[in-house]
Scaffold this motif. Structure first.
Motif, PDB file in Angstrom:
ATOM      1  N   GLU A  40       0.836  -1.202   0.000  1.00 45.41           N
ATOM      2  CA  GLU A  40       0.000   0.000   0.000  1.00 45.41           C
ATOM      3  C   GLU A  40       0.867   1.246   0.000  1.00 45.41           C
ATOM      4  OE1 GLU A  40      -3.438   2.277   2.693  1.00 45.41           O
ATOM      5  OE2 GLU A  40      -2.725   0.292   3.282  1.00 45.41           O
ATOM      6  N   ILE A  41       0.418   2.232  -0.776  1.00 39.39           N
ATOM      7  CA  ILE A  41       0.984   3.580  -0.707  1.00 39.39           C
ATOM      8  C   ILE A  41      -0.187   4.513  -0.434  1.00 39.39           C
ATOM      9  CG2 ILE A  41       2.316   5.382  -1.867  1.00 39.39           C
ATOM     10  CD1 ILE A  41       3.448   3.178  -3.693  1.00 39.39           C
ATOM     11  N   ALA A  42      -0.137   5.226   0.673  1.00 43.32           N
ATOM     12  CA  ALA A  42      -1.236   6.094   1.096  1.00 43.32           C
ATOM     13  C   ALA A  42      -0.791   7.544   1.063  1.00 43.32           C
ATOM     14  CB  ALA A  42      -1.697   5.711   2.498  1.00 43.32           C
ATOM     15  N   PHE A  43      -1.697   8.422   0.639  1.00 38.00           N
ATOM     16  CA  PHE A  43      -1.406   9.854   0.525  1.00 38.00           C
ATOM     17  C   PHE A  43      -2.480  10.657   1.239  1.00 38.00           C
ATOM     18  CE2 PHE A  43      -1.845  13.953  -1.650  1.00 38.00           C
ATOM     19  CZ  PHE A  43      -0.543  14.429  -1.592  1.00 38.00           C
ATOM     20  N   ILE A  44      -2.051  11.587   2.109  1.00 39.28           N
ATOM     21  CA  ILE A  44      -3.008  12.449   2.827  1.00 39.28           C
ATOM     22  C   ILE A  44      -3.460  13.553   1.873  1.00 39.28           C
ATOM     23  CG2 ILE A  44      -3.455  13.803   4.895  1.00 39.28           C
ATOM     24  CD1 ILE A  44      -2.619  10.911   5.459  1.00 39.28           C
ATOM     25  N   ALA A  45      -4.712  13.470   1.425  1.00 37.27           N
ATOM     26  CA  ALA A  45      -5.239  14.423   0.445  1.00 37.27           C
ATOM     27  C   ALA A  45      -5.776  15.693   1.099  1.00 37.27           C
ATOM     28  CB  ALA A  45      -6.338  13.770  -0.386  1.00 37.27           C
ATOM     29  N   GLU A  46      -6.398  15.540   2.272  1.00 34.88           N
ATOM     30  CA  GLU A  46      -6.986  16.690   2.970  1.00 34.88           C
ATOM     31  C   GLU A  46      -6.966  16.447   4.470  1.00 34.88           C
ATOM     32  OE1 GLU A  46     -10.852  17.970   1.627  1.00 34.88           O
ATOM     33  OE2 GLU A  46     -10.440  17.354  -0.437  1.00 34.88           O
ATOM     34  N   GLY A  47      -6.908  17.538   5.217  1.00 34.30           N
ATOM     35  CA  GLY A  47      -7.048  17.472   6.665  1.00 34.30           C
ATOM     36  C   GLY A  47      -5.787  17.047   7.387  1.00 34.30           C
ATOM     37  N   ASP A  48      -5.963  16.718   8.644  1.00 34.16           N
ATOM     38  CA  ASP A  48      -4.868  16.242   9.475  1.00 34.16           C
ATOM     39  C   ASP A  48      -5.421  15.230  10.470  1.00 34.16           C
ATOM     40  OD1 ASP A  48      -5.152  17.714  12.350  1.00 34.16           O
ATOM     41  OD2 ASP A  48      -5.853  19.024  10.745  1.00 34.16           O
ATOM     42  N   GLY A  49      -4.527  14.463  11.046  1.00 33.32           N
ATOM     43  CA  GLY A  49      -4.947  13.438  11.988  1.00 33.32           C
ATOM     44  C   GLY A  49      -3.757  12.670  12.498  1.00 33.32           C
ATOM     45  N   PHE A  50      -3.935  11.378  12.665  1.00 30.71           N
ATOM     46  CA  PHE A  50      -2.872  10.560  13.249  1.00 30.71           C
ATOM     47  C   PHE A  50      -2.757   9.237  12.493  1.00 30.71           C
ATOM     48  CE2 PHE A  50      -4.609  13.339  16.468  1.00 30.71           C
ATOM     49  CZ  PHE A  50      -3.464  13.906  17.017  1.00 30.71           C
ATOM     50  N   HIS A  51      -1.532   8.760  12.426  1.00 25.03           N
ATOM     51  CA  HIS A  51      -1.269   7.465  11.802  1.00 25.03           C
ATOM     52  C   HIS A  51      -0.694   6.549  12.870  1.00 25.03           C
ATOM     53  CE1 HIS A  51       0.657   5.137   8.189  1.00 25.03           C
ATOM     54  NE2 HIS A  51      -0.364   4.501   8.722  1.00 25.03           N
ATOM     55  N   HIS A  52      -1.473   5.550  13.253  1.00 26.01           N
ATOM     56  CA  HIS A  52      -0.999   4.520  14.168  1.00 26.01           C
ATOM     57  C   HIS A  52      -0.241   3.516  13.306  1.00 26.01           C
ATOM     58  CE1 HIS A  52      -3.756   5.694  17.598  1.00 26.01           C
ATOM     59  NE2 HIS A  52      -4.227   6.391  16.582  1.00 26.01           N
ATOM     60  N   ALA A  53       1.070   3.552  13.362  1.00 28.44           N
ATOM     61  CA  ALA A  53       1.900   2.752  12.471  1.00 28.44           C
ATOM     62  C   ALA A  53       2.860   1.918  13.309  1.00 28.44           C
ATOM     63  CB  ALA A  53       2.679   3.647  11.508  1.00 28.44           C
ATOM     64  N   GLY A  54       2.662   0.597  13.308  1.00 24.74           N
ATOM     65  CA  GLY A  54       3.463  -0.251  14.170  1.00 24.74           C
ATOM     66  C   GLY A  54       3.217   0.108  15.621  1.00 24.74           C
ATOM     67  N   ASP A  55       4.282   0.413  16.345  1.00 28.40           N
ATOM     68  CA  ASP A  55       4.166   0.797  17.757  1.00 28.40           C
ATOM     69  C   ASP A  55       4.171   2.306  17.948  1.00 28.40           C
ATOM     70  OD1 ASP A  55       4.168  -1.883  18.573  1.00 28.40           O
ATOM     71  OD2 ASP A  55       6.360  -1.963  18.521  1.00 28.40           O
ATOM     72  N   GLU A  56       4.128   3.059  16.851  1.00 33.21           N
ATOM     73  CA  GLU A  56       4.249   4.518  16.917  1.00 33.21           C
ATOM     74  C   GLU A  56       2.935   5.181  16.509  1.00 33.21           C
ATOM     75  OE1 GLU A  56       7.041   8.088  14.976  1.00 33.21           O
ATOM     76  OE2 GLU A  56       7.298   6.004  14.360  1.00 33.21           O
ATOM     77  N   VAL A  57       2.656   6.353  17.104  1.00 33.53           N
ATOM     78  CA  VAL A  57       1.541   7.188  16.683  1.00 33.53           C
ATOM     79  C   VAL A  57       2.126   8.511  16.220  1.00 33.53           C
ATOM     80  CG1 VAL A  57      -0.600   8.341  17.343  1.00 33.53           C
ATOM     81  CG2 VAL A  57      -0.038   6.120  18.341  1.00 33.53           C
ATOM     82  N   MET A  58       1.930   8.830  14.936  1.00 34.36           N
ATOM     83  CA  MET A  58       2.515  10.051  14.382  1.00 34.36           C
ATOM     84  C   MET A  58       1.423  10.987  13.874  1.00 34.36           C
ATOM     85  SD  MET A  58       4.137   8.499  10.841  1.00 34.36           S
ATOM     86  CE  MET A  58       4.994   7.214  11.740  1.00 34.36           C
ATOM     87  N   LYS A  59       1.641  12.273  14.065  1.00 35.54           N
ATOM     88  CA  LYS A  59       0.721  13.265  13.530  1.00 35.54           C
ATOM     89  C   LYS A  59       0.932  13.365  12.028  1.00 35.54           C
ATOM     90  CE  LYS A  59      -0.878  18.005  14.258  1.00 35.54           C
ATOM     91  NZ  LYS A  59      -0.662  19.277  15.000  1.00 35.54           N
ATOM     92  N   VAL A  60      -0.159  13.415  11.263  1.00 35.75           N
ATOM     93  CA  VAL A  60      -0.057  13.491   9.810  1.00 35.75           C
ATOM     94  C   VAL A  60      -0.902  14.646   9.307  1.00 35.75           C
ATOM     95  CG1 VAL A  60       0.395  11.023   9.578  1.00 35.75           C
ATOM     96  CG2 VAL A  60      -1.962  11.847   9.456  1.00 35.75           C
ATOM     97  N   ARG A  61      -0.563  15.132   8.119  1.00 33.19           N
ATOM     98  CA  ARG A  61      -1.304  16.231   7.528  1.00 33.19           C
ATOM     99  C   ARG A  61      -1.223  16.158   6.010  1.00 33.19           C
ATOM    100  NH1 ARG A  61       2.234  20.844   6.704  1.00 33.19           N
ATOM    101  NH2 ARG A  61       4.353  20.333   7.341  1.00 33.19           N
TER     102      ARG A  61
END
Length: 289
Positions: A40-61
Motif C-alpha cells: 500500500e501507498i497512502a497519501f493524505i489528500a486533505e485534513g490532518d490526523g494521526f497514523h498509528h503505524a506499528g508501535d508509533e503514533v505520528m501526527k499526519v497532515r
C-alpha cells in the motif's frame, strides 16, 4: 500490551486479474488496526490526523505519503479536535503486479528497488510531497481507476510505475542527504516544533539550537522538503492559523496577530495581504464558497 491486528486480504479488493485497487476514503474511528497481504501507498489528500503505524503514533497532515509493506500493522485516525475530515488516497497492489513492472523497466537501480519491494525487503517509510507531484499522481490514479476505456489497465499500471519511480528517487535523495545526519522523520519533528510554537518569537538560530542542526543546514532542509525558506514557511503557517482565528472567533485583529506571533499589527496586515490577497478585515467579511 501488543495491539490486536486484523489481516486484510487482497482478494477482497482486486477485481479479476487487476491486482490494483485505488480509493479516496474519509478516515474514521471505526476502521480496525490492521495489516494486509498486499502493498500500500497512502497519501493524505486533505485534513490532518494521526497514523498509528506499528508501535508509533505520528501526527499526519495534507501532503504526506506512506509506503506500507505486507504484514505491517497500521490505521489512520482523524483529529477529533480540529473537526476537519481526514481524507486519504489509498493505492494498494499485489506483489505479483511488480513482476510486470520489473519486466517493463530498464534501470538496474530501479529494478533492484522493485525486487526488494517484491521480496518484502523494504521497510515502512514516510515521505513529504515537496512540489505537488504525488498529489497529481494519486488524483490521476483515482480518476482512471474505474475507467472502462481500452488500455485503461495499462494506463493505471503506467501511473503506478511512475509513482514507484518517484518514491525510489525520493529515497535516493534521502540517502544522499543521510551524510548530513537528518532523516525524513527527524525533519518532521522540526515541523512539529514549529506547529506547537508558531505563536512565540522564533528565529532560525533558536530553531537550530533546539533541533541540533546548523542554521545553514536547516535552510537547505526547508527548501528541500517544503520548497520554501524557513521564514516563508513560518509566515505561511502563521497566516493560515490567523485565517482560522479570523473566521472562527470574534477576536480583534490585533489579538489574532499576537496569537500567531506578530507583535506589530502593520507587519501582520502586510504579510497577510501578500499571501492571501486580502486584508484581515476583508478576509473575515468574505463569504465562504
Amino acid at each position: 500490551m501488543k495491539k490486536t491486528s486484523e489481516t486484510l486480504r487482497g482478494d477482497h479488493y482486486f477485481n479479476r486479474d487487476q491486482l490494483l485497487f485505488v480509493n479516496r476514503a474519509t478516515e474514521n474511528f471505526y476502521a480496525p488496526f490492521h495489516n494486509h497481504d498486499f502493498l500500500e501507498i497512502a497519501f493524505i489528500a486533505e485534513g490532518d490526523g494521526f497514523h498509528h503505524a506499528g508501535d508509533e503514533v505520528m501526527k499526519v497532515r495534507k501532503g504526506e505519503l506512506f509506503y506500507i509493506p505486507i504484514g505491517y500493522s497500521h490505521v489512520f485516525r482523524p483529529n477529533s479536535l480540529s473537526g476537519k475530515p481526514l481524507i486519504v488516497y489509498n493505492c494498494v497492489f499485489s506483489a505479483l503486479l511488480l513482476q510486470k513492472l520489473i519486466a517493463f523497466s530498464s534501470d538496474p537501480g530501479f529494478i533492484s528497488y522493485l525486487k526488494q519491494m517484491e521480496a518484502g525487503g523494504l521497510a515502512f517509510r514516510a515521505f513529504r510531497d515537496r512540489n505537488g507531484r504525488f498529489q497529481k499522481l494519486f488524483a490521476s490514479l483515482y480518476e482512471h481507476y474505474a475507467s472502462p476505456l481500452a488500455g485503461a489497465a495499462d494506463y493505471r499500471h503506467a501511473l503506478l510505475l511512475q509513482l514507484l519511480i518517484e518514491l525510489h528517487q525520493e529515497q535516493e535523495l534521502e540517502r544522499k542527504d543521510g551524510r548530513d545526519g537528518l532523516s525524513d522523520a527527524s525533519f518532521r519533528h522540526v515541523l512539529h516544533y514549529l506547529e506547537l510554537h508558531y505563536g512565540e518569537e522564533l528565529s532560525l538560530a533558536a530553531l537550530a539550537e533546539t533541533s541540533g542542526f546548523s542554521e545553514r543546514h536547516l535552510q537547505r532542509l526547508f527548501h528541500r522538503h517544503t520548497g520554501q525558506t524557513w521564514h516563508r514557511y513560518l509566515q505561511a503557517f502563521r497566516i493560515q492559523k490567523s485565517g482560522e482565528l479570523l473566521r472562527g472567533t470574534d477576536d480583534k485583529i490585533s489579538i489574532v496577530a499576537e496569537k500567531v506571533g506578530y507583535r506589530d499589527i502593520q507587519s501582520f496586515v502586510a504579510v497577510f495581504k501578500r499571501i492571501t490577497g486580502l486584508t484581515p478585515s476583508q478576509f473575515r467579511g468574505k463569504q465562504l464558497p
